[in-house]
Design an enzyme around this catalytic site. Sequence first.
Site, PDB file in Angstrom:
ATOM      1  N   GLY A   1       7.428   5.353   8.192  1.00  0.00           N
ATOM      2  CA  GLY A   1       6.274   6.547   8.323  1.00  0.00           C
ATOM      3  C   GLY A   1       6.622   7.179   9.900  1.00  0.00           C
ATOM      4  O   GLY A   1       7.947   6.829  10.245  1.00  0.00           O
ATOM      5  N   SER A   2       5.734   7.816  10.149  1.00  0.00           N
ATOM      6  CA  SER A   2       6.037   8.622  11.405  1.00  0.00           C
ATOM      7  C   SER A   2       5.927   7.690  12.843  1.00  0.00           C
ATOM      8  O   SER A   2       5.467   6.546  12.678  1.00  0.00           O
ATOM      9  CB  SER A   2       4.768   9.550  11.686  1.00  0.00           C
ATOM     10  OG  SER A   2       3.547   8.808  11.946  1.00  0.00           O
ATOM     11  N   THR A   3       6.537   8.148  13.711  1.00  0.00           N
ATOM     12  CA  THR A   3       6.595   7.383  14.846  1.00  0.00           C
ATOM     13  C   THR A   3       5.317   7.183  15.430  1.00  0.00           C
ATOM     14  O   THR A   3       5.166   6.091  15.981  1.00  0.00           O
ATOM     15  CB  THR A   3       7.642   8.206  15.921  1.00  0.00           C
ATOM     16  OG1 THR A   3       8.953   8.036  15.496  1.00  0.00           O
ATOM     17  CG2 THR A   3       7.613   7.476  17.366  1.00  0.00           C
TER      18      THR A   3
ATOM     19  N   GLU B   1      11.079  16.176  15.233  1.00  0.00           N
ATOM     20  CA  GLU B   1      11.142  16.273  13.795  1.00  0.00           C
ATOM     21  C   GLU B   1      10.080  17.064  13.182  1.00  0.00           C
ATOM     22  O   GLU B   1       9.052  17.364  13.318  1.00  0.00           O
ATOM     23  CB  GLU B   1      11.075  14.716  13.320  1.00  0.00           C
ATOM     24  CG  GLU B   1      11.202  14.694  11.624  1.00  0.00           C
ATOM     25  CD  GLU B   1      10.984  12.950  11.694  1.00  0.00           C
ATOM     26  OE1 GLU B   1      11.730  12.419  10.773  1.00  0.00           O
ATOM     27  OE2 GLU B   1      10.011  12.315  12.129  1.00  0.00           O
TER      28      GLU B   1
ATOM     29  N   LYS C   1       0.855  -1.183  -0.006  1.00  0.00           N
ATOM     30  CA  LYS C   1      -0.237  -0.062  -0.075  1.00  0.00           C
ATOM     31  C   LYS C   1       0.897   1.282  -0.030  1.00  0.00           C
ATOM     32  O   LYS C   1       1.734   1.480   0.816  1.00  0.00           O
ATOM     33  CB  LYS C   1      -0.736   0.006   1.262  1.00  0.00           C
ATOM     34  CG  LYS C   1      -2.156   1.086   1.234  1.00  0.00           C
ATOM     35  CD  LYS C   1      -2.671   1.334   2.316  1.00  0.00           C
ATOM     36  CE  LYS C   1      -1.982   2.521   3.268  1.00  0.00           C
ATOM     37  NZ  LYS C   1      -2.202   3.972   2.454  1.00  0.00           N
TER      38      LYS C   1
ATOM     39  N   GLU D   1      10.603   1.412  10.311  1.00  0.00           N
ATOM     40  CA  GLU D   1      11.576   2.551  10.124  1.00  0.00           C
ATOM     41  C   GLU D   1      10.884   3.803  10.222  1.00  0.00           C
ATOM     42  O   GLU D   1      10.123   4.310   9.492  1.00  0.00           O
ATOM     43  CB  GLU D   1      12.284   2.459   8.860  1.00  0.00           C
ATOM     44  CG  GLU D   1      13.415   3.117   8.575  1.00  0.00           C
ATOM     45  CD  GLU D   1      13.416   4.708   8.069  1.00  0.00           C
ATOM     46  OE1 GLU D   1      13.256   5.439   8.945  1.00  0.00           O
ATOM     47  OE2 GLU D   1      13.151   4.549   6.840  1.00  0.00           O
TER      48      GLU D   1
ATOM     49  N   CYS E   1      14.156  11.094   6.461  1.00  0.00           N
ATOM     50  CA  CYS E   1      14.022  10.706   7.785  1.00  0.00           C
ATOM     51  C   CYS E   1      15.400  10.669   8.460  1.00  0.00           C
ATOM     52  O   CYS E   1      15.558  11.143   9.615  1.00  0.00           O
ATOM     53  CB  CYS E   1      13.491   9.405   7.805  1.00  0.00           C
ATOM     54  SG  CYS E   1      14.439   7.950   6.808  1.00  0.00           S
TER      55      CYS E   1
ATOM     56  N   GLY F   1       3.516   4.279  13.755  1.00  0.00           N
ATOM     57  CA  GLY F   1       4.754   3.128  14.052  1.00  0.00           C
ATOM     58  C   GLY F   1       4.382   2.413  15.357  1.00  0.00           C
ATOM     59  O   GLY F   1       4.109   1.354  15.472  1.00  0.00           O
TER      60      GLY F   1
END
Length: 502
Positions: free
Chosen positions: A244-246, A402, A192, A266, A300, A249
């Site tokens: 993607g984003s923390t 970030e 996706k 990641e 990133c 995640g």
Amino acid sequence: MTSPALAARAALTLPYTHVESMFIDGNWVAADGTGRNQVTDPATGQVWGSVPDGSDTDVDNAAGAARRAFDTGPWPRLAPEERAKYLLRIADEVERRADVLALTNTRENGSPIAESRGAAANAAGIFRYFATLAGYLGREDVRPFPSGVGESVVRRDPVGVCALIAPWNFPINLMVIKLAPALLAGCTVVMKPASPTPLSLRLIVDSVAAAGVPAGVVNMVTGSGRLGDAMVRHPLVDKVAFTGSTPVGRKIASAAGALLRPVTLELGGKSSAIVLPDADLDAMGGVLVRSCMRNTGQTCYISTRILAPASRYGEVVDMATATIAAGRQGDPLDPATVFGPAATPAQFKTVMEYVASGHAEGARATTGGRAAVLGGGLENGCFVEPTVFADVEPAMKISREEIFGPVLSILKYDGIEEAIALANNTGFGLGGLVFGADPTAALAVADRIDSGSVGINFFASNHSAPFGGRHDSGLGTEYGIEGLNAYLSYKSIHRRASARGV
């Protein structure tokens, strides 16, 4: 009169714009979901494409196809060397589509064309690298018992059906780094892409199909984050890989943990570049954009915090300011453009909020520090002026969080111990840099940075070396033999030594 940016876009002929299908069981098939997701050019604000917003039924169909291909199809049962031949053919097919892939990528997320033109070659290189690991999978692994009573045959089996979810900043390569090892391992996949960048990945799917990969091995659905959540939790999925984003995640990790499902994550980063007192600032300036503000700061691992020694702080600020100010901002379709737009209106808003916080907390913008106002058809684009903040303190938001935009923060340190402490004072641990003339001293500092990857005087990803984050930057690794191992399940068959060959 048509503006230059709009004229350049009108002249493009891209294979995919408004599409109705998803790739399931070897064919482009009509989606079950009736909703649509628009694709918007962030440089102009134009809607230029759209894709289906998939349903749970679409996920069921894709996962079912992948499950059948894994359980009864030929793919997992091929010798690794045979699967490697497919990967090499995929690489060739990707390179044949290099131009349209780059142009589609740039229209989707605003990456400068000078950046996106490397996507096909990099993706092909990833496929070719993993093809070289076929021998590792096929090699016999027999391990004697320490007691001498027998031996164990260690099998490396594919983990199964994998859900692969990629972000919008590097939509091709951050998917391929999952797809290539999964395929070599013998897994089947459901992919996706991120909602803003769903069209360029179709060219990778076309490459897979043209290479003759059996039906059901590779499937792709499009849709919102809701669809990704359905993939993560789907009962037919055996493994999840996400970039993607923390915050997202963490949700995926929680779901996968409840299901005892392996996951590779990641995630975000807030990396630092430590400038040692003997650093060559001219050389540093030559790699500054690539290492610290790549892809308009939407990368990133880049080191968006520069830690400069007090004795040379002014020099570092001047060098960074001059270098960033000299980078051309404009139409990402122009090969001379260094800085493009933020990829989405939401990301533009986020970056501008961080810029405002930098001003409010007392940082000094030495260049940039505002929304960019561009003409020539770019008036409605999501442009932020490339920004350097000096006089940044460790407690400021722009130092701790970030940003994912074209913003550099420069902090001052007194002594190498303080520099290392500053580099390690975030919850992240993804990238990092050390700039210094003495390679031994620079390596010693790099060893003390608590991060998954550190560059010395430059930063680049190595397909053969593991890449992954520590702490809030993720779980597991990609690239290298370690990245292949993430798609394997191990079996030990114990036997008496006399049973060899039986």
